[in-house]
Design an enzyme around this catalytic site. Structure first.
Site, PDB file in Angstrom:
ATOM      1  N   SER A 118       0.804  -1.252  -0.189  1.00  0.00           N
ATOM      2  CA  SER A 118      -0.087   0.096  -0.003  1.00  0.00           C
ATOM      3  C   SER A 118       1.008   1.286   0.032  1.00  0.00           C
ATOM      4  O   SER A 118       0.433   2.212  -0.766  1.00  0.00           O
ATOM      5  CB  SER A 118      -1.061   0.002   1.462  1.00  0.00           C
ATOM      6  OG  SER A 118      -1.665  -1.383   1.274  1.00  0.00           O
ATOM      7  N   ILE A 163      -2.270  -8.914  -1.547  1.00  0.00           N
ATOM      8  CA  ILE A 163      -1.307 -10.054  -1.174  1.00  0.00           C
ATOM      9  C   ILE A 163      -1.296 -11.177  -2.405  1.00  0.00           C
ATOM     10  O   ILE A 163      -0.159 -11.548  -2.971  1.00  0.00           O
ATOM     11  CB  ILE A 163      -1.973 -10.729  -0.083  1.00  0.00           C
ATOM     12  CG1 ILE A 163      -1.768 -10.054   1.260  1.00  0.00           C
ATOM     13  CG2 ILE A 163      -0.900 -12.084   0.187  1.00  0.00           C
ATOM     14  CD1 ILE A 163      -2.186 -10.661   2.501  1.00  0.00           C
ATOM     15  N   SER A 164      -2.474 -11.631  -2.970  1.00  0.00           N
ATOM     16  CA  SER A 164      -2.594 -12.282  -4.056  1.00  0.00           C
ATOM     17  C   SER A 164      -1.537 -13.367  -4.134  1.00  0.00           C
ATOM     18  O   SER A 164      -0.604 -13.500  -4.876  1.00  0.00           O
ATOM     19  CB  SER A 164      -2.230 -11.425  -5.436  1.00  0.00           C
ATOM     20  OG  SER A 164      -1.484 -10.695  -5.389  1.00  0.00           O
TER      21      SER A 164
HETATM   22  N1  LIG Z   1      -6.062 -14.426   6.874  1.00  0.00           N
HETATM   23  C1  LIG Z   1      -5.695 -13.351   6.375  1.00  0.00           C
HETATM   24  N2  LIG Z   1      -4.393 -13.282   5.652  1.00  0.00           N
HETATM   25  C2  LIG Z   1      -3.750 -12.075   4.995  1.00  0.00           C
HETATM   26  N3  LIG Z   1      -4.346 -11.072   5.316  1.00  0.00           N
HETATM   27  C3  LIG Z   1      -5.470 -10.941   6.066  1.00  0.00           C
HETATM   28  C4  LIG Z   1      -6.150 -12.153   6.702  1.00  0.00           C
HETATM   29  N4  LIG Z   1      -7.294 -11.508   7.312  1.00  0.00           N
HETATM   30  C5  LIG Z   1      -7.040 -10.165   7.400  1.00  0.00           C
HETATM   31  N5  LIG Z   1      -6.012  -9.984   6.497  1.00  0.00           N
HETATM   32  C6  LIG Z   1      -6.043  -8.496   6.076  1.00  0.00           C
HETATM   33  O1  LIG Z   1      -6.533  -8.459   4.783  1.00  0.00           O
HETATM   34  C7  LIG Z   1      -5.637  -7.640   3.661  1.00  0.00           C
HETATM   35  C8  LIG Z   1      -5.305  -8.522   2.575  1.00  0.00           C
HETATM   36  O2  LIG Z   1      -6.234  -8.578   1.679  1.00  0.00           O
HETATM   37  P1  LIG Z   1      -6.052  -9.007   0.235  1.00  0.00           P
HETATM   38  O3  LIG Z   1      -7.369  -8.779  -0.461  1.00  0.00           O
HETATM   39  O4  LIG Z   1      -4.815  -8.254  -0.201  1.00  0.00           O
HETATM   40  O5  LIG Z   1      -5.806 -10.520   0.397  1.00  0.00           O
HETATM   41  S1  LIG Z   1      -5.611 -11.531  -0.865  1.00  0.00           S
HETATM   42  O6  LIG Z   1      -4.986 -11.014  -1.898  1.00  0.00           O
HETATM   43  O7  LIG Z   1      -7.002 -11.897  -0.976  1.00  0.00           O
HETATM   44  O8  LIG Z   1      -4.970 -12.817  -0.357  1.00  0.00           O
HETATM   45  C9  LIG Z   1      -4.174  -7.689   4.667  1.00  0.00           C
HETATM   46  O9  LIG Z   1      -3.811  -6.352   4.431  1.00  0.00           O
HETATM   47  P2  LIG Z   1      -2.253  -6.095   4.178  1.00  0.00           P
HETATM   48  O10 LIG Z   1      -1.643  -6.039   5.497  1.00  0.00           O
HETATM   49  O11 LIG Z   1      -2.302  -4.459   3.626  1.00  0.00           O
HETATM   50  O12 LIG Z   1      -1.818  -6.988   3.071  1.00  0.00           O
HETATM   51  C10 LIG Z   1      -4.717  -7.799   6.051  1.00  0.00           C
HETATM   52  O13 LIG Z   1      -4.926  -6.517   6.688  1.00  0.00           O
HETATM   53  N1  LIG Z   2      10.012   0.640   2.130  1.00  0.00           N
HETATM   54  C1  LIG Z   2       9.678   0.733   3.239  1.00  0.00           C
HETATM   55  N2  LIG Z   2      10.678   0.708   4.275  1.00  0.00           N
HETATM   56  C2  LIG Z   2      10.502   0.721   5.449  1.00  0.00           C
HETATM   57  N3  LIG Z   2       9.167   0.461   6.006  1.00  0.00           N
HETATM   58  C3  LIG Z   2       8.175   0.560   5.123  1.00  0.00           C
HETATM   59  C4  LIG Z   2       8.435   0.419   3.783  1.00  0.00           C
HETATM   60  N4  LIG Z   2       7.421   0.394   2.999  1.00  0.00           N
HETATM   61  C5  LIG Z   2       6.298   0.336   4.040  1.00  0.00           C
HETATM   62  N5  LIG Z   2       6.965   0.579   5.352  1.00  0.00           N
HETATM   63  C6  LIG Z   2       6.320   0.353   6.291  1.00  0.00           C
HETATM   64  O1  LIG Z   2       5.720  -1.128   6.566  1.00  0.00           O
HETATM   65  C7  LIG Z   2       4.397  -1.127   7.016  1.00  0.00           C
HETATM   66  C8  LIG Z   2       3.695  -1.878   6.382  1.00  0.00           C
HETATM   67  O2  LIG Z   2       3.268  -1.292   5.018  1.00  0.00           O
HETATM   68  P1  LIG Z   2       2.140  -1.469   4.087  1.00  0.00           P
HETATM   69  O3  LIG Z   2       2.432  -0.413   2.985  1.00  0.00           O
HETATM   70  O4  LIG Z   2       0.879  -1.206   5.086  1.00  0.00           O
HETATM   71  O5  LIG Z   2       2.313  -2.725   3.868  1.00  0.00           O
HETATM   72  P2  LIG Z   2       1.104  -3.886   2.819  1.00  0.00           P
HETATM   73  O6  LIG Z   2       0.142  -3.023   2.552  1.00  0.00           O
HETATM   74  O7  LIG Z   2       1.988  -4.817   2.166  1.00  0.00           O
HETATM   75  O8  LIG Z   2       0.505  -4.602   4.193  1.00  0.00           O
HETATM   76  C9  LIG Z   2       4.065   0.261   7.441  1.00  0.00           C
HETATM   77  O9  LIG Z   2       4.301   0.497   8.910  1.00  0.00           O
HETATM   78  C10 LIG Z   2       4.977   0.965   6.528  1.00  0.00           C
HETATM   79  O10 LIG Z   2       5.256   2.346   7.044  1.00  0.00           O
END
Ligand SMILES: Nc1ncnc2c1ncn2[C@@H]1O[C@H](COP(=O)(O)OS(=O)(=O)O)[C@@H](OP(=O)(O)O)[C@H]1O
Ligand SMILES: Nc1ncnc2c1ncn2[C@@H]1O[C@H](COP(=O)(O)OP(=O)(O)O)[C@@H](O)[C@H]1O
Length: 278
Positions: free
Chosen positions: A116, A182-183
């Site tokens: 993100s 995440i995909s």
């Molecule tokens: N079980 C589980 N596994 C992974 N992630 C979880 C789960 N439950 C909730 N979350 C939250 O959902 C966000 C991921 O959603 P996505 O739509 O990107 O997932 S996927 O592509 O369908 O796997 C993911 O956001 P990101 O941290 O930004 O990746 C999590 O906040």
């Molecule tokens: N290039 C980077 N270096 C260090 N920290 C990062 C970097 N990119 C993101 N972060 C930090 O990592 C955490 C997760 O980032 P985020 O963008 O929410 O990840 P995701 O969408 O994959 O879950 C946040 O606290 C963000 O500030």
């Protein structure tokens, strides 16, 4: 690590079957050749020119058909007796208006890998260049369109399929669509790739180790997953399949460590491939 990362224009990237190091290597890289071919054919099929007073581009292809449904009836999935509807204003016309080419930047990686953050930094960079982007973020899309889906494998697949289809529409609109999810399954990502013309699907892997993501844990989800309070959490008790043939792998040496540097790597790739002009 499955991906070689080298450089183009001084910036490292991964290529589908090895390395893109400079423009000379394009002739040996099938996907890159595909991009070049796509660019050439776009040039060749332009239907707009700027009007004499320098205002809006004019359509050359207007032929009086402004809403006709043509072609045979089709059945697609469970939809029967449907017809494709063409319009004289086409993708190439929209791209000329925007002075860019529509495409999909598909950002994949573990939770906490920075998807993100990269999407937002990239959107900002492109906005500053006058380019129109839209972000489809997994977390956000699950607040609406995909609120009916869980995290079991088939629902994740449906999540990716829907976002892939929506991203395709954005690309057809001429917009640079950044999908950050995440995909976790290769098969689902590859299915999205096949929806788009060669070159228009740019897979970006956030190559950040699980330990780093877990240490960041901005939402406390890893802690909950380790405690068994979230079941089927990606990387803990659910799989993540890293890409085998992505266009860009961030986290590799030379791709930058800050979100801004990573975004610059992606912008340089788009510039190199001609997506930042019509
Ligand atoms: N079980 C589980 N596994 C992974 N992630 C979880 C789960 N439950 C909730 N979350 C939250 O959902 C966000 C991921 O959603 P996505 O739509 O990107 O997932 S996927 O592509 O369908 O796997 C993911 O956001 P990101 O941290 O930004 O990746 C999590 O906040
Ligand atoms: N290039 C980077 N270096 C260090 N920290 C990062 C970097 N990119 C993101 N972060 C930090 O990592 C955490 C997760 O980032 P985020 O963008 O929410 O990840 P995701 O969408 O994959 O879950 C946040 O606290 C963000 O500030």
């Amino acid at each position: 690590m499955m991906i070689g990362a080298k450089s183009f224009l001084g910036l490292p990237i991964a290529s589908p079957k090895g390395i893109i190091s400079d423009s000379n290597s394009l002739s040996t890289n099938s996907r890159s050749v595909g991009v070049l071919r796509a660019c050439v054919s776009m040039e060749g099929s332009q239907t707009m020119s700027h009007s004499k007073n320098g205002s809006l581009p004019e359509l050359k292809s207007v032929n009086g058909h402004t809403g006709q449904k043509q072609g045979p009836l089709s059945t697609v999935g469970n939809s029967t007796n449907i017809k494709w509807h063409e319009c004289p204003v086409e993708k190439v016309d929209r791209q000329r208006l925007l002075d860019q080419k529509g495409c999909v930047i598909w950002v994949t990686g573990l939770s906490g890998s920075g998807k993100s953050t990269l999407a937002c930094a990239l959107n900002q960079k492109l906005y500053q260049k006058g380019k129109l982007c839209y972000i489809l973020d997994g977390d956000n899309v699950r607040h609406g369109l995909n609120r009916d889906l869980s995290f079991k494998a088939e629902d994740r697949a449906e999540n990716i399929r829907r976002v892939g289809e929506v991203a395709k529409l954005f690309a057809d609109a001429g917009i640079i669509c950044i999908a950050s999810l995440i995909s976790p399954y290769r098969r689902d990502r590859d299915a999205c790739r096949t929806l788009l013309p060669e070159g228009d699907f740019v897979e970006v892997f956030m190559n950040v180790p699980l330990e780093v993501c877990e240490a960041r844990d901005p939402k406390g989800l890893y802690k909950l997953a380790r405690a068994g309070k979230i079941k089927g959490f990606t990387g803990i008790d659910d799989p993540y399949e890293p890409p085998l043939n992505c266009e860009i792998s961030l986290g590799e040496e030379g791709t930058g460590t800050s979100p801004i540097e990573m975004a610059e790597t992606v912008v340089a790739y788009l510039e190199h491939k001609g997506y930042l002009k019509a």
